[in-house]
Design an enzyme around this catalytic site. Structure first.
Site, short mmCIF file in Angstrom:
data_model
loop_
_atom_site.label_atom_id
_atom_site.label_comp_id
_atom_site.label_asym_id
_atom_site.label_seq_id
_atom_site.Cartn_x
_atom_site.Cartn_y
_atom_site.Cartn_z
N GLY A 1 0.84 -1.17 -0.11
CA GLY A 1 -0.16 0.18 -0.01
C GLY A 1 0.78 1.06 0.01
N HIS B 1 4.48 1.86 -7.84
CA HIS B 1 3.51 0.82 -7.81
C HIS B 1 2.55 0.70 -9.04
CE1 HIS B 1 3.93 1.63 -3.51
NE2 HIS B 1 4.47 0.36 -3.74
#
Ligand code: PAF
Length: 285
Positions: A32, A38
């Site tokens: 996260g 990402h």
């Protein structure tokens, strides 16, 4: 695009089971606090599979005592919004009890690739990483899984685990995404003060030195290491954990570069530990 958020293994397996027939499934494992690094992995996953699952789980077993597990940034709502915008189909966001209902008696342990560098500075780290990645592979059963080059030793270890344990999964490693001034994107950059952030650029500068020397034909690892150390020594506020020139897949230190190699650095800047690396292109003779 709407994205389904699954918090239990059953929900995740059910959603993937419904979407899988006739499609390829990709997994992008993350902790996260997503950034463009990402999201670029999600883009790569979408090029290779129709159903992209992203796991968001801050895995306690890969943090040592005194590391930043408690303060690791968490914002699932924001992560889900970003992932929806990049076309992920499923976000698997379990809690710790879901992934570890009991303390594990069985874990994945590797020798060799994981012994030095991150493995030496963070004892137990790679057991935690490899074990959670293996568990996520079992939940999602992806055709392809995408990891970032920024964690080069992790990428090498995961490739080897997949080969050793016969996971029928293609591993793709996406390039490191950097800020315009060269700082590698990392969720931990959020901990850097403005002054720390300026100092942190030294990691990239050191890698850049090694990279341009290698491109100019320097293949002697000691010369590359000296150049990196010299660059870092101009920044007394930086505490270097290691600089390394290693073979890309085995993570064995090299004396001379003749094939795929990685220059890697780990250092503490303020209270924050950062890692970075570049893949060295051996000089064409
Ligand atoms: O690279 C990471 O963020 C983590 O190590 C991973 C692969 C998601 C496992 O927790």
């Amino acid at each position: 695009m709407s994205v389904l958020v699954a918090t239990t293994m059953e929900e995740c397996r059910g959603a993937i089971g419904r979407l899988r027939p006739g499609r390829r499934v990709a997994l992008v494992p993350t902790m996260g606090a997503l950034h463009e690094g990402h999201l670029s992995l999600v883009d790569l996953a979408r090029e290779r599979a129709e159903v992209v699952t992203v796991s968001v789980f801050v895995n306690p077993t890969q943090f040592g005592p005194g590391e930043d597990f408690d303060r690791y940034p968490r914002d699932l709502e924001r992560d889900v919004r970003l992932l929806a915008g990049r076309g992920a189909a499923i976000v698997f966001a379990p809690d710790t009890r879901t992934m570890y209902p009991e303390p594990l008696l069985t874990t994945v342990t590797m020798r060799g690739i994981t012994d030095d560098f991150e493995g030496a500075h963070r004892p137990g780290h790679f057991d935690g990483v490899l074990t959670i990645v293996a568990k996520l592979f079992h939940v999602v059963e992806p055709d392809v899984a995408v990891f970032g080059q920024k964690d080069a030793q992790q990428a090498a270890a995961i490739r080897r685990m997949v080969a050793d344990l016969d996971f029928p999964i293609e591993i793709v490693v996406g390039p490191t995404v950097r800020e315009p001034d060269g700082l590698a994107l990392s969720s931990r950059n959020a901990f850097l003060s403005a002054a720390d952030r300026r100092e942190a650029l030294a990691l990239h500068a050191a890698l850049d030195r090694a990279d341009s020397l290698a491109r100019d034909g320097v293949d002697d690892a000691d010369r590359l290491l000296d150049a990196m150390r010299e660059e870092l020594s101009r920044h007394p506020a930086i505490a270097v954990d290691y600089v390394a020139i290693v073979e890309r897949d085995s993570f064995r230190p090299l004396r001379r570069i003749s094939g795929p190699a990685v220059a890697a650095v780990a250092a503490r800047v303020g209270g924050t530990r950062l890692i970075d690396n570049v893949v060295l292109e051996p000089h064409e003779r």
